[in-house]
Design an enzyme around this catalytic site. Sequence first.
Site, mmCIF file in Angstrom:
data_model
loop_
_atom_site.group_PDB
_atom_site.id
_atom_site.type_symbol
_atom_site.label_atom_id
_atom_site.label_comp_id
_atom_site.label_asym_id
_atom_site.label_seq_id
_atom_site.Cartn_x
_atom_site.Cartn_y
_atom_site.Cartn_z
ATOM 1 N N GLY A 20 0.714 -1.559 -0.190
ATOM 2 C CA GLY A 20 -0.039 0.178 -0.036
ATOM 3 C C GLY A 20 0.852 1.254 -0.033
ATOM 4 N N ASN A 22 1.804 3.173 -2.636
ATOM 5 C CA ASN A 22 1.032 3.951 -3.618
ATOM 6 C C ASN A 22 -0.247 4.367 -2.998
ATOM 7 O OD1 ASN A 22 2.470 4.255 -6.335
ATOM 8 N ND2 ASN A 22 2.613 1.934 -5.900
ATOM 9 N N ARG A 73 -15.721 -15.337 -10.260
ATOM 10 C CA ARG A 73 -15.067 -14.022 -10.304
ATOM 11 C C ARG A 73 -15.810 -12.788 -10.507
ATOM 12 N NH1 ARG A 73 -10.446 -12.709 -14.611
ATOM 13 N NH2 ARG A 73 -12.253 -11.577 -16.011
ATOM 14 N N ARG A 99 -5.057 -8.614 -9.299
ATOM 15 C CA ARG A 99 -6.103 -9.409 -9.724
ATOM 16 C C ARG A 99 -6.701 -8.977 -11.082
ATOM 17 N NH1 ARG A 99 -9.632 -12.900 -7.251
ATOM 18 N NH2 ARG A 99 -11.334 -12.292 -8.448
ATOM 19 N N ASN A 115 -4.814 2.225 -13.450
ATOM 20 C CA ASN A 115 -3.755 1.289 -12.652
ATOM 21 C C ASN A 115 -2.337 1.641 -12.858
ATOM 22 O OD1 ASN A 115 -2.951 -1.233 -11.639
ATOM 23 N ND2 ASN A 115 -2.256 -1.712 -13.687
ATOM 24 N N HIS A 117 1.767 0.569 -13.058
ATOM 25 C CA HIS A 117 2.399 -0.630 -13.445
ATOM 26 C C HIS A 117 3.956 -0.102 -13.589
ATOM 27 C CE1 HIS A 117 3.003 -4.656 -15.367
ATOM 28 N NE2 HIS A 117 3.924 -3.945 -16.281
ATOM 29 N N ASP A 153 -3.080 -4.570 -18.845
ATOM 30 C CA ASP A 153 -1.819 -3.456 -18.892
ATOM 31 C C ASP A 153 -1.806 -3.021 -20.231
ATOM 32 O OD1 ASP A 153 -1.266 -4.238 -16.089
ATOM 33 O OD2 ASP A 153 0.205 -5.643 -16.765
ATOM 34 N N GLU A 182 6.558 5.984 -9.307
ATOM 35 C CA GLU A 182 5.191 5.555 -9.152
ATOM 36 C C GLU A 182 4.508 6.683 -8.210
ATOM 37 O OE1 GLU A 182 4.283 1.475 -8.488
ATOM 38 O OE2 GLU A 182 6.227 0.855 -9.161
#
Length: 217
Positions: A20, A22, A73, A99, A115, A117, A153, A182
């Site tokens: 955590g 970020n 899911r 996930r 997101n 990455h 991604d 980031e």
Amino acid sequence: MPSEKGSRPPSIAVLISGRGSNLQSIIDATRSGQLNATIAVVISNRSEAPGLARARAAGIEAISLNPRDYANRDLYDRAIVELLHARHVSLICLAGFMRLVGSPLLEAFGNRILNIHPSLLPAFPGLDAQRQALEHGARISGATVHLVTSDLDGGPIVLQSAVPVLDDDTVDTLSARILIEEHRIYPEAIRIVLAGGWSIEGRRFVRSTLVEKPTAR
Ligand code: GAR
């Protein structure tokens, strides 16, 4: 998505699986005023994620949802959608959420999921991006914030930052160098997306209004 003048700041949700850091950078940006948003909820797929404690320490609702408690899911993703709708969340930020995001979430929050990455996408998608960069002998790597689509991604890129890959780098030293970037670009990318004035053209995230003019040198 931009909030009207005088109205409440937009609510965002942060989804995590682990440390955590970020999440912490986003919390800090909302506290410092760099980011005009409220973190309505933090959700983790792992109850032991240290990021949950960071959220609670900041007075933010933190929920752990175990995928094993759901038959499939889609049902898991729908449970997340319900939680987010109940809290009027307008943007989801994946921050180390390990996930795949399924169609219930993608349909409910189209172009409203971000997101981060740890590579310069489209290089090195998927797991262990920093290890992939080292194994390929890349001389430059970095961090990417992108909108999430069904293409892993592969969604439109909002912000990137590059770092050098040094001869004596290990996964740990390269990851640490990338992580600094980031923490810098994620809050900024969230700010840009919440501000509006952008569109998607093909694969590209295009800012249609120039919010900041480049300073003359
Ligand atoms: C970060 O390096 C993030 O870029 C990465 O997981 C780490 C989470 O760290 N995400 C991915 O690799 C997604 N494919 P954090 O929990 O300290 O923010």
